[in-house]
Design a protein around this motif. Structure first.
Motif, short mmCIF file in Angstrom:
data_model
loop_
_atom_site.label_atom_id
_atom_site.label_comp_id
_atom_site.label_asym_id
_atom_site.label_seq_id
_atom_site.Cartn_x
_atom_site.Cartn_y
_atom_site.Cartn_z
N PRO A 1 0.83 -1.22 0.00
CA PRO A 1 0.00 0.00 0.00
C PRO A 1 0.86 1.26 0.00
O PRO A 1 1.90 1.32 0.63
N VAL A 2 0.38 2.26 -0.73
CA VAL A 2 1.05 3.55 -0.82
C VAL A 2 0.02 4.62 -0.52
O VAL A 2 -1.12 4.52 -0.94
N GLY A 3 0.41 5.64 0.21
CA GLY A 3 -0.52 6.72 0.53
C GLY A 3 0.21 7.86 1.20
O GLY A 3 1.42 8.02 1.03
N ARG A 4 -0.51 8.61 1.96
CA ARG A 4 0.12 9.71 2.70
C ARG A 4 1.11 9.14 3.70
O ARG A 4 0.82 8.18 4.40
N LEU B 1 1.14 0.82 -10.46
CA LEU B 1 0.53 1.58 -9.37
C LEU B 1 -0.92 1.81 -9.72
O LEU B 1 -1.23 2.40 -10.76
N THR B 2 -1.80 1.32 -8.89
CA THR B 2 -3.24 1.50 -9.12
C THR B 2 -3.83 2.17 -7.89
O THR B 2 -3.37 1.96 -6.77
N THR C 1 -6.36 7.79 -13.95
CA THR C 1 -5.54 8.57 -14.88
C THR C 1 -4.12 8.76 -14.37
O THR C 1 -3.22 9.03 -15.15
N ARG C 2 -3.92 8.61 -13.07
CA ARG C 2 -2.58 8.79 -12.50
C ARG C 2 -1.87 7.46 -12.29
O ARG C 2 -0.81 7.40 -11.72
N GLY C 3 -2.47 6.37 -12.73
CA GLY C 3 -1.90 5.05 -12.54
C GLY C 3 -0.67 4.82 -13.41
O GLY C 3 -0.45 5.47 -14.41
N VAL C 4 0.14 3.86 -13.00
CA VAL C 4 1.34 3.48 -13.71
C VAL C 4 1.20 2.00 -14.03
O VAL C 4 0.79 1.22 -13.17
N ARG C 5 1.54 1.59 -15.26
CA ARG C 5 1.31 0.21 -15.65
C ARG C 5 2.57 -0.64 -15.75
O ARG C 5 2.60 -1.74 -15.25
N ALA C 6 3.58 -0.19 -16.44
CA ALA C 6 4.80 -0.98 -16.65
C ALA C 6 6.01 -0.08 -16.42
O ALA C 6 6.59 0.45 -17.35
N ALA C 7 6.37 0.09 -15.18
CA ALA C 7 7.43 1.04 -14.82
C ALA C 7 8.63 0.34 -14.19
O ALA C 7 8.55 -0.80 -13.74
N ALA D 1 -4.73 7.10 -1.38
CA ALA D 1 -4.35 5.71 -1.22
C ALA D 1 -4.20 5.05 -2.59
O ALA D 1 -5.00 5.28 -3.50
N ALA D 2 -3.18 4.24 -2.73
CA ALA D 2 -2.93 3.49 -3.96
C ALA D 2 -2.26 2.17 -3.58
O ALA D 2 -1.89 1.96 -2.43
N THR D 3 -2.12 1.32 -4.56
CA THR D 3 -1.46 0.03 -4.34
C THR D 3 -0.34 -0.12 -5.35
O THR D 3 -0.54 0.02 -6.56
N LEU D 4 0.84 -0.41 -4.84
CA LEU D 4 2.02 -0.63 -5.66
C LEU D 4 2.21 -2.13 -5.81
O LEU D 4 2.17 -2.86 -4.82
N HIS D 5 2.40 -2.58 -7.04
CA HIS D 5 2.53 -4.02 -7.28
C HIS D 5 3.75 -4.28 -8.15
O HIS D 5 3.99 -3.61 -9.15
N PHE D 6 4.53 -5.30 -7.76
CA PHE D 6 5.68 -5.75 -8.52
C PHE D 6 5.43 -7.18 -8.95
O PHE D 6 5.17 -8.06 -8.12
N ASP D 7 5.51 -7.45 -10.25
CA ASP D 7 5.22 -8.79 -10.76
C ASP D 7 6.46 -9.61 -11.06
O ASP D 7 6.38 -10.68 -11.63
N GLY D 8 7.61 -9.12 -10.68
CA GLY D 8 8.86 -9.80 -10.95
C GLY D 8 9.64 -9.14 -12.08
O GLY D 8 10.83 -9.37 -12.24
#
Length: 160
Positions: free
Chosen positions: A10-13, A81-82, A87-93, A69-76
């Motif tokens: 989780p990512v947030g303030r 970031l969702t 509109t502020r999300g990140v898909r393949a970073a 609040a957002a969720t950071l995910h690493f798939d390997g």
């Protein structure tokens, strides 16, 4: 060598990031106040200095309020970031650590063709996954092709 684990965090303030920002702004405001006090002439430079301190404080306040609040995910391989604002999300970073205070990290997420996104990761958000997210952030990205015959790369070209 093993790859980093996939992880969701989780990512947030961040209270730690807010404290750092408030301390830095306060130090800047004190320096600006000392400058205005030490230099007697009340001209356009002092006015510009005071306005810049006020503007930076207001901008920081709006920036802190906007972080949701957002969720950071690493798939390997890539980071995503969702959150509440798609509109502020990140898909393949790719993730790069900018500051690391052991229990608080500032991470830059860079996605090709888009502006970088900066997020604060805080240990108190999810202590049980903190080590996993640290391993994932510091892991090297896997190579596109595995190196074939690594022992031949060090042999001289004229060797039989």
């Amino acid at each position: 060598m093993h790859s980093a684990p996939s992880v969701t965090y989780p990512v947030g303030r961040s209270r730690g990031a807010t404290r750092i920002l408030v301390v830095l702004w306060t130090l800047g405001a004190c320096c600006a106040g000392a400058s205005c006090y030490l230099f007697d002439s009340a001209g356009w430079r002092q006015l510009l200095l005071v306005l810049s301190v006020v503007f930076s404080g207001v901008a920081a306040g709006f920036g802190l309020r906007r972080d949701g609040a957002a969720t950071l995910h690493f798939d390997g391989l890539y980071w995503s970031l969702t959150g509440a604002d798609p509109t502020r999300g990140v898909r393949a970073a790719r993730a790069t650590v900018a500051l690391d205070f052991q229990s608080l990290m500032l991470v830059r997420l860079s996605e090709p063709g888009r502006a970088s996104r900066w997020v604060w990761l805080e240990q108190r958000s999810m202590p049980e996954r903190w080590r996993d997210v640290r391993r994932a952030v510091y892991s090297r990205a896997p190579a596109a092709e595995p190196a074939s015959d690594p022992w031949r790369a060090t042999a001289p070209a004229d060797a039989p």
